[in-house]
Design a protein around this motif. Structure first.
Motif, PDB file in Angstrom:
ATOM      1  N   GLN A 218       0.820  -1.203   0.000  1.00  0.00           N
ATOM      2  CA  GLN A 218       0.000   0.000   0.000  1.00  0.00           C
ATOM      3  C   GLN A 218       0.859   1.261   0.000  1.00  0.00           C
ATOM      4  OE1 GLN A 218      -3.574  -0.126   2.363  1.00  0.00           O
ATOM      5  NE2 GLN A 218      -3.404   2.038   2.870  1.00  0.00           N
TER       6      GLN A 218
ATOM      7  N   TRP B 297      -7.726   7.088  -1.159  1.00  0.00           N
ATOM      8  CA  TRP B 297      -6.945   5.950  -1.599  1.00  0.00           C
ATOM      9  C   TRP B 297      -6.953   5.874  -3.123  1.00  0.00           C
ATOM     10  CZ3 TRP B 297      -4.792   4.451   2.688  1.00  0.00           C
ATOM     11  CH2 TRP B 297      -5.508   4.395   3.885  1.00  0.00           C
TER      12      TRP B 297
ATOM     13  N   ALA C 152      -6.704  -3.116  -0.704  1.00  0.00           N
ATOM     14  CA  ALA C 152      -6.654  -2.511   0.614  1.00  0.00           C
ATOM     15  C   ALA C 152      -6.825  -3.548   1.702  1.00  0.00           C
ATOM     16  CB  ALA C 152      -7.738  -1.442   0.733  1.00  0.00           C
TER      17      ALA C 152
END
Length: 267
Positions: free
Chosen positions: A74, A245, A257
């Motif tokens: 991420q 995001w 995620a």
């Protein structure tokens, strides 16, 4: 000599702004850009001993490994989001070498271009609604006062408690439904995810709404303000906002995620 596989974080269009020099991906390796057919795969090298199919099956049982890998994955995607619109791939998508990555791009080129066009200039916001847990009493009631006089009284007491909890849950569901409708009007698209298990997420309270919203970056401030205005509307109900995001929930992958490990090895 340890052999390596090519780990793919995301696919995007070429961009001019360089990534941070200190950026590190999975296993501490710096990400690199692999250009092919006018698209870019963001990759790094990972040890085959950790990412072959057999090793990944074992790592699925190692929550610490999964969490560390998800954070590194991420982190790279978040860095990409500051300079371009990335299309995140699943956690632990790996290929034998650069040639296999290029073959993957060619096989999915049409879908990649369509999704990148759709997601350009847009970000994902996550919204969760929780029914807060009951506060602990300051002092326990004396045993004599707490003990029902009879079995019938005990059943009545349990029914009252159950009815009160059901009313609170219904109120939270009504609130979540109304909030979702207001947010969906401000978003271009949304995804309703299953409620999170509090034992796994460690978040206090019962999760009533777990949704993702695709919002133009230019309209994100209005979206955030709308969520903020709802946070104190209902006592005992908590609203959490996360983002912005990369559009994980709208990428065509299962999830980035909330990780699910998949081996995409091109052998």
């Amino acid at each position: 000599m340890t052999t390596g596989l090519r780990y793919v974080y995301a696919v995007c269009r070429p961009f001019g702004t360089p990534l941070q020099a200190e950026l590190r991906g999975v296993g501490g390796a710096p990400p690199a850009l692999l250009h092919h057919h006018g698209l870019v795969a963001v990759v790094s090298t990972v040890p085959e001993a950790d990412f072959c199919e057999e090793a990944l099956k074992a790592h699925l049982e190692d929550l610490d490994w999964l969490a560390a890998t998800a954070r590194a994955h991420q982190g790279v995607v978040d860095a990409l989001t500051t300079v371009t619109t990335p299309l995140p791939l699943r956690l632990a998508t790996v290929f034998r070498d650069d040639s296999a990555v290029r073959m993957m791009i060619e096989a999915r080129e049409e879908d990649f271009r369509r999704l990148l066009d759709r997601l350009h200039g847009r970000v994902e916001w996550g919204v969760k609604v929780y029914l807060e847990p009951e506060p602990e009493p300051a002092e326990p009631e004396p045993a004599a006062a707490a003990r029902p006089a009879s079995g019938r009284d005990y059943l009545r007491q349990r029914r009252r408690q159950s009815h009160a909890q059901e009313e609170k849950w219904q109120r939270a569901e009504r609130f979540a439904h109304c909030l979702h409708e207001r947010l969906a009007e401000r978003a271009e698209d949304f995804r309703m995810h299953p409620p999170q298990n509090s034992a796994l997420s460690k978040a206090p309270g019962r999760n009533v709404l777990n949704a993702a919203y695709l919002v133009p970056r230019a309209h994100s401030e209005e979206f955030v303000e709308l969520v903020d205005r709802t946070k104190d509307e209902e006592p005992g109900i908590r609203v959490e906002l996360t983002g912005p995001w990369a559009a994980y929930s709208f990428s065509g992958e299962e999830s980035g995620a909330e990780p699910s490990v998949e081996s995409g090895e091109g052998r």
